[in-house]
Design a protein around this motif. Structure first.
Motif, PDB file in Angstrom:
ATOM      1  N   UNK A  82       0.821  -1.191   0.000  1.00 52.48           N
ATOM      2  CA  UNK A  82       0.000   0.000   0.000  1.00 52.48           C
ATOM      3  C   UNK A  82       0.858   1.245   0.000  1.00 52.48           C
ATOM      4  N   UNK A  83       1.902   1.232   0.836  1.00 58.77           N
ATOM      5  CA  UNK A  83       2.798   2.377   0.910  1.00 58.77           C
ATOM      6  C   UNK A  83       3.469   2.631  -0.419  1.00 58.77           C
ATOM      7  N   UNK A  84       3.930   1.542  -1.077  1.00 60.10           N
ATOM      8  CA  UNK A  84       4.604   1.689  -2.360  1.00 60.10           C
ATOM      9  C   UNK A  84       3.655   2.252  -3.407  1.00 60.10           C
ATOM     10  N   UNK A  85       2.410   1.741  -3.402  1.00 61.56           N
ATOM     11  CA  UNK A  85       1.460   2.207  -4.387  1.00 61.56           C
ATOM     12  C   UNK A  85       1.145   3.671  -4.209  1.00 61.56           C
ATOM     13  N   UNK A  86       0.996   4.144  -2.956  1.00 62.28           N
ATOM     14  CA  UNK A  86       0.698   5.547  -2.699  1.00 62.28           C
ATOM     15  C   UNK A  86       1.886   6.428  -3.033  1.00 62.28           C
ATOM     16  N   UNK A  87       3.097   5.900  -2.850  1.00 57.74           N
ATOM     17  CA  UNK A  87       4.293   6.678  -3.103  1.00 57.74           C
ATOM     18  C   UNK A  87       4.470   6.940  -4.589  1.00 57.74           C
ATOM     19  N   UNK A  88       4.140   5.935  -5.439  1.00 60.97           N
ATOM     20  CA  UNK A  88       4.467   6.044  -6.854  1.00 60.97           C
ATOM     21  C   UNK A  88       3.259   6.313  -7.737  1.00 60.97           C
ATOM     22  N   UNK A  89       2.052   6.373  -7.153  1.00 51.35           N
ATOM     23  CA  UNK A  89       0.888   6.653  -7.979  1.00 51.35           C
ATOM     24  C   UNK A  89       0.976   8.058  -8.532  1.00 51.35           C
ATOM     25  N   UNK A  90       0.543   8.240  -9.774  1.00 52.90           N
ATOM     26  CA  UNK A  90       0.551   9.557 -10.388  1.00 52.90           C
ATOM     27  C   UNK A  90      -0.612  10.372  -9.838  1.00 52.90           C
ATOM     28  N   UNK A  91      -0.379  11.624  -9.401  1.00 51.28           N
ATOM     29  CA  UNK A  91      -1.474  12.428  -8.853  1.00 51.28           C
ATOM     30  C   UNK A  91      -2.429  12.899  -9.930  1.00 51.28           C
ATOM     31  N   UNK A  92      -3.682  13.048  -9.573  1.00 56.03           N
ATOM     32  CA  UNK A  92      -4.655  13.646 -10.466  1.00 56.03           C
ATOM     33  C   UNK A  92      -4.741  15.129 -10.153  1.00 56.03           C
ATOM     34  N   UNK A 136       2.064  -7.497 -26.162  1.00 54.27           N
ATOM     35  CA  UNK A 136       1.720  -6.085 -25.986  1.00 54.27           C
ATOM     36  C   UNK A 136       1.791  -5.630 -24.538  1.00 54.27           C
ATOM     37  N   UNK A 137       1.833  -6.581 -23.618  1.00 54.77           N
ATOM     38  CA  UNK A 137       1.839  -6.231 -22.188  1.00 54.77           C
ATOM     39  C   UNK A 137       3.276  -5.943 -21.762  1.00 54.77           C
ATOM     40  N   UNK A 138       3.700  -4.714 -21.958  1.00 51.42           N
ATOM     41  CA  UNK A 138       5.016  -4.265 -21.514  1.00 51.42           C
ATOM     42  C   UNK A 138       4.816  -3.211 -20.432  1.00 51.42           C
ATOM     43  N   UNK A 139       5.824  -3.015 -19.607  1.00 50.15           N
ATOM     44  CA  UNK A 139       5.709  -2.011 -18.560  1.00 50.15           C
ATOM     45  C   UNK A 139       5.524  -0.617 -19.151  1.00 50.15           C
ATOM     46  N   UNK A 140       6.184  -0.342 -20.269  1.00 52.56           N
ATOM     47  CA  UNK A 140       6.042   0.977 -20.898  1.00 52.56           C
ATOM     48  C   UNK A 140       4.600   1.224 -21.328  1.00 52.56           C
ATOM     49  N   UNK A 141       4.004   0.242 -22.007  1.00 48.73           N
ATOM     50  CA  UNK A 141       2.649   0.444 -22.513  1.00 48.73           C
ATOM     51  C   UNK A 141       1.621   0.459 -21.394  1.00 48.73           C
ATOM     52  N   UNK A 142       1.774  -0.423 -20.421  1.00 49.89           N
ATOM     53  CA  UNK A 142       0.815  -0.434 -19.309  1.00 49.89           C
ATOM     54  C   UNK A 142       0.927   0.853 -18.507  1.00 49.89           C
ATOM     55  N   UNK A 152       6.339   3.492 -14.052  1.00 48.36           N
ATOM     56  CA  UNK A 152       7.030   2.220 -14.230  1.00 48.36           C
ATOM     57  C   UNK A 152       7.573   1.708 -12.899  1.00 48.36           C
ATOM     58  N   UNK A 153       7.969   2.626 -12.023  1.00 51.87           N
ATOM     59  CA  UNK A 153       8.483   2.222 -10.715  1.00 51.87           C
ATOM     60  C   UNK A 153       7.440   1.430  -9.946  1.00 51.87           C
ATOM     61  N   UNK A 154       6.188   1.894  -9.991  1.00 54.10           N
ATOM     62  CA  UNK A 154       5.098   1.175  -9.323  1.00 54.10           C
ATOM     63  C   UNK A 154       4.938  -0.223  -9.891  1.00 54.10           C
ATOM     64  N   UNK A 155       4.949  -0.325 -11.220  1.00 54.62           N
ATOM     65  CA  UNK A 155       4.783  -1.625 -11.856  1.00 54.62           C
ATOM     66  C   UNK A 155       5.902  -2.580 -11.460  1.00 54.62           C
ATOM     67  N   UNK A 156       7.134  -2.099 -11.467  1.00 53.53           N
ATOM     68  CA  UNK A 156       8.266  -2.958 -11.120  1.00 53.53           C
ATOM     69  C   UNK A 156       8.237  -3.359  -9.643  1.00 53.53           C
ATOM     70  N   UNK A 157       7.698  -2.508  -8.789  1.00 60.46           N
ATOM     71  CA  UNK A 157       7.621  -2.843  -7.368  1.00 60.46           C
ATOM     72  C   UNK A 157       6.607  -3.946  -7.119  1.00 60.46           C
TER      73      UNK A 157
END
Length: 207
Positions: A6-16, A46-52, A60-65
Motif C-alpha cells: 500500500x505504501x509503495x502504491x501511494x508513493x508512486x501513484x501519479x497524482x490527479x 503487448x503487455x510491456x511495462x512501458x505500454x501499461x 514504471x516504478x510502481x509496476x516494477x515494485x
C-alpha cells in the motif's frame, strides 16, 4: 494487500490534478485493467511495462515494485478480468451447477479473447518462473480450490460419494477441457462438456 504494498502504491501513484494522489487499490485496479485490455486486444507481447504505464497513468516504478516481470503482471490481469465470468452458481443441484460453470468456461476459452490469452500465458510460463508462479497463485490454484469447495458442499449434501477424491474429480473435469484446448487443439463445446460432466458424475454419485 499488505501495508508495504500500500505504501509503495501511494508513493508512486501519479497524482490527479486537484485531487492529490490516488489510493493504492485504485491504482492497482487501473493497472490490471489496462494490462488486461492490452492482453486481450493484442496478445501477451503487448503487455510491456512501458505500454501499461502509459495506458494506466501509473509509473514504471510502481509496476516494477508490484510485479517482477511483465508476464507476472499479465497473469494477474487475466485472473482479475475473468474471475466473475467463472463464478459458480448454487442451485442445489451440483451436476447442473458444474455443467453451467463449464459451459461458461468453454465459451470463454473458445469464443472470447481470453482463450488465446490463457494459451499464451501457459506457454510463456514454461520459461518465465515469475509468470508461472503468478499464474498458479493468482489463477489456477484459486480456481481449483473454489471448485473443490463447491464439490465439498455437494458431498455434505449427499450428492457425491464420501470416498470420492474431490481434487481428482476437478482434474477429471477441467483437466479434460484444458487437454483438448492446449494439447489436442480440438473443439470444446457444450455437447462435449455435457459428456464430460455426465461421465464424471456417473462415477461420483452415490450408488
Amino acid at each position: 494487500m499488505d501495508a508495504v504494498s500500500t505504501s509503495l502504491g501511494e508513493e508512486h501513484a501519479q497524482p490527479r490534478p486537484g485531487r492529490g494522489r490516488r489510493p493504492s487499490a485504485e491504482v492497482r485496479a487501473e493497472i490490471l485493467a489496462s494490462a488486461a485490455g492490452l492482453l486481450f486486444a493484442e496478445g501477451l507481447g503487448a503487455v510491456t511495462f512501458d505500454r501499461v504505464s502509459a495506458e494506466s497513468g501509473a509509473s514504471r516504478t510502481t509496476l516494477h515494485k508490484w510485479w517482477p516481470t511483465r508476464g507476472a503482471l499479465a497473469a494477474e490481469a487475466y485472473f482479475a478480468s475473468v474471475k466473475r465470468d467463472l463464478d459458480f452458481v448454487d442451485t442445489g443441484d451440483i451436476e447442473s451447477d458444474v455443467r453451467t460453470q463449464l459451459h461458461a468456461f468453454a465459451r470463454l476459452m473458445t469464443v472470447e479473447p481470453a482463450g488465446r490469452a490463457v494459451r499464451e500465458l501457459i506457454g510463456a510460463a514454461q520459461t518465465d518462473p515469475a509468470l508461472r508462479a503468478a499464474f498458479v497463485e493468482a489463477y489456477s490454484r484459486p480456481r481449483r480450490q473454489e471448485a473443490v469447495e463447491v464439490l465439498a458442499v455437494a458431498k455434505s449434501r449427499g450428492q457425491i460419494r464420501q470416498d470420492v477424491s474431490l481434487e481428482i474429480l476437478v482434474d477429471q473435469l477441467w483437466g479434460a477441457c484444458y487437454h483438448r484446448l492446449l494439447l489436442l487443439d480440438e473443439p470444446l463445446d457444450d455437447r462435449l462438456v455435457d459428456e464430460f460432466v455426465s461421465n464424471a458424475f456417473a462415477g461420483a454419485r452415490p450408488r
